[in-house]
Write a protein that holds these residues in place. Sequence first.
Motif, PDB file in Angstrom:
ATOM      1  N   LEU A   1      -1.553  84.616 -39.759  1.00 12.55           N
ATOM      2  CA  LEU A   1      -0.619  85.701 -39.472  1.00 12.55           C
ATOM      3  C   LEU A   1      -1.368  86.995 -39.176  1.00 12.55           C
ATOM      4  O   LEU A   1      -1.016  87.740 -38.250  1.00 12.55           O
ATOM      5  CB  LEU A   1       0.317  85.888 -40.659  1.00 12.55           C
TER       6      LEU A   1
ATOM      7  N   VAL B   1       8.501  82.233 -50.509  1.00 10.68           N
ATOM      8  CA  VAL B   1       9.107  81.047 -49.906  1.00 10.68           C
ATOM      9  C   VAL B   1       8.072  79.944 -49.677  1.00 10.68           C
ATOM     10  O   VAL B   1       8.287  78.775 -50.039  1.00 10.68           O
ATOM     11  CB  VAL B   1       9.800  81.413 -48.578  1.00 10.68           C
ATOM     12  N   LEU B   2       6.929  80.313 -49.094  1.00 11.72           N
ATOM     13  CA  LEU B   2       5.971  79.309 -48.652  1.00 11.72           C
ATOM     14  C   LEU B   2       5.108  78.761 -49.780  1.00 11.72           C
ATOM     15  O   LEU B   2       4.626  77.630 -49.690  1.00 11.72           O
ATOM     16  CB  LEU B   2       5.081  79.889 -47.548  1.00 11.72           C
TER      17      LEU B   2
ATOM     18  N   ALA C   1       7.737  91.929 -46.142  1.00  9.24           N
ATOM     19  CA  ALA C   1       7.748  90.721 -45.316  1.00  9.24           C
ATOM     20  C   ALA C   1       6.740  89.690 -45.822  1.00  9.24           C
ATOM     21  O   ALA C   1       7.063  88.507 -45.981  1.00  9.24           O
ATOM     22  CB  ALA C   1       7.450  91.086 -43.857  1.00  9.24           C
ATOM     23  N   VAL C   2       5.517  90.125 -46.074  1.00 11.33           N
ATOM     24  CA  VAL C   2       4.475  89.181 -46.487  1.00 11.33           C
ATOM     25  C   VAL C   2       4.789  88.582 -47.854  1.00 11.33           C
ATOM     26  O   VAL C   2       4.636  87.371 -48.065  1.00 11.33           O
ATOM     27  CB  VAL C   2       3.098  89.873 -46.504  1.00 11.33           C
TER      28      VAL C   2
ATOM     29  N   TYR D   1       7.725  88.273 -49.294  1.00 11.81           N
ATOM     30  CA  TYR D   1       8.866  87.369 -49.203  1.00 11.81           C
ATOM     31  C   TYR D   1       8.415  86.006 -48.657  1.00 11.81           C
ATOM     32  O   TYR D   1       8.801  84.951 -49.173  1.00 11.81           O
ATOM     33  CB  TYR D   1       9.954  87.962 -48.312  1.00 11.81           C
ATOM     34  N   LEU D   2       7.587  86.031 -47.607  1.00 14.60           N
ATOM     35  CA  LEU D   2       7.047  84.785 -47.067  1.00 14.60           C
ATOM     36  C   LEU D   2       6.221  84.048 -48.112  1.00 14.60           C
ATOM     37  O   LEU D   2       6.274  82.817 -48.215  1.00 14.60           O
ATOM     38  CB  LEU D   2       6.186  85.076 -45.832  1.00 14.60           C
ATOM     39  N   LYS D   3       5.478  84.815 -48.902  1.00 15.72           N
ATOM     40  CA  LYS D   3       4.663  84.203 -49.956  1.00 15.72           C
ATOM     41  C   LYS D   3       5.551  83.502 -50.977  1.00 15.72           C
ATOM     42  O   LYS D   3       5.239  82.391 -51.427  1.00 15.72           O
ATOM     43  CB  LYS D   3       3.815  85.276 -50.629  1.00 15.72           C
TER      44      LYS D   3
ATOM     45  N   TRP E   1      -0.706  78.231 -47.981  1.00  9.03           N
ATOM     46  CA  TRP E   1      -0.264  79.623 -47.903  1.00  9.03           C
ATOM     47  C   TRP E   1      -1.358  80.567 -47.418  1.00  9.03           C
ATOM     48  O   TRP E   1      -1.142  81.386 -46.532  1.00  9.03           O
ATOM     49  CB  TRP E   1       0.267  80.091 -49.257  1.00  9.03           C
TER      50      TRP E   1
END
Length: 372
Positions: A327, A311-312, A304-305, A307-309, A320
């Motif tokens: 978070l 994208v963001l 999860a982290v 994937y967010l990294k 970020w």
Amino acid sequence: MTMTDNLERRDRSRQAFLSRSTLFTSAALIGAMLVVLILNALPASSALHVSGATVSLLGKYFTYMLLALAVDLIWGYLGILSLGHGAFFALGGYAMGLYLNAQTSPLAGWQSLMSHFPVAALAVLLAPGLLALVFGWLTFRSRVTGVYFSIITQALTFALMLAFNRNEMGMGGSTGLTRFYELLGFSLASEGMTVALFLASGIAVLLAFWLCRAITVSRLGRVSMATRDAEARVRFIGYRVDHVKLALFVVSAMIAGVAGALYVPQVGIINPSTFAPLFSIEVVVWVALGGRATLYGALLGALAVNYLKTVLTGAMPDAWLFILGGLFVLVTMLLPQGIAGVISKWRGEGHRRGGGKGRGSGEVPARQEVSA
């Protein structure tokens, strides 16, 4: 202890190993690998086609999940918070990096031994394992625990970062090791090698998950959890707590080393920044977000982290780290048991509504008793 007691204990351990969470996580990992392989095999013109770049990215996620497992093994089940596991990850990566460099240009001195894959594979395990053995023996023997241990591990990885930055180390200095072209005689740029590395990383995660699960449901795991909850009592019973800690710490370091070795050929570089304490702290955030002492929670958190990294960092690169910090704070305040805790709560409510008890989830109770 009678033979009947031993058989009953083994049966309970077997049932715990084959819990629903273990089977579901294993099925999810295998299913994910199969889906990616099938979609990658589709024609490039297909809307469902998964490109080689995406496969490589997913392979990198697998290596992060492997590292998160290593941290959860000692933090979740032993209560040892290591802020230096990036050092073991980096050592495994450097061992693989030396082997990859040796495929295109000869190495001098002792590094020439790394041109042989069996030697490099052994170094991937021994380099982090021996460091963990020496470091763990000195600290656990001295009964260094808690925040003091965390600070020492952070100092260790920082010291290694400074050492590997020096050109005298023969590890590429601040640039690190790069220009990797071949692995076992096959081009790293080929589509087949990309898929092979993805598969190797996924299988490594699956095997490490099974290994960690087998450890946690064994007698060693029960003693580890008892040590986490009441170390003084376990010492009083007669267990060598320092030996228990050392055993799990070394296994955890070796898993981290394997993660680093699989990471390097997929990313194409390894440099001293991997030793940076910030990276090790980030791994702890993955595990905290996913849920400690569940194993599958560590896998979810890492996925999860990162994937967010991905994208963001493209959309908001400057914000970020602030998002990651926020978070972590939100999870600590609102979800102290992480994503795995939410899943466990939802599943428990489902069982109560259905009137069934269900099989064990494999999660660890708040406190664990241990018998001599």
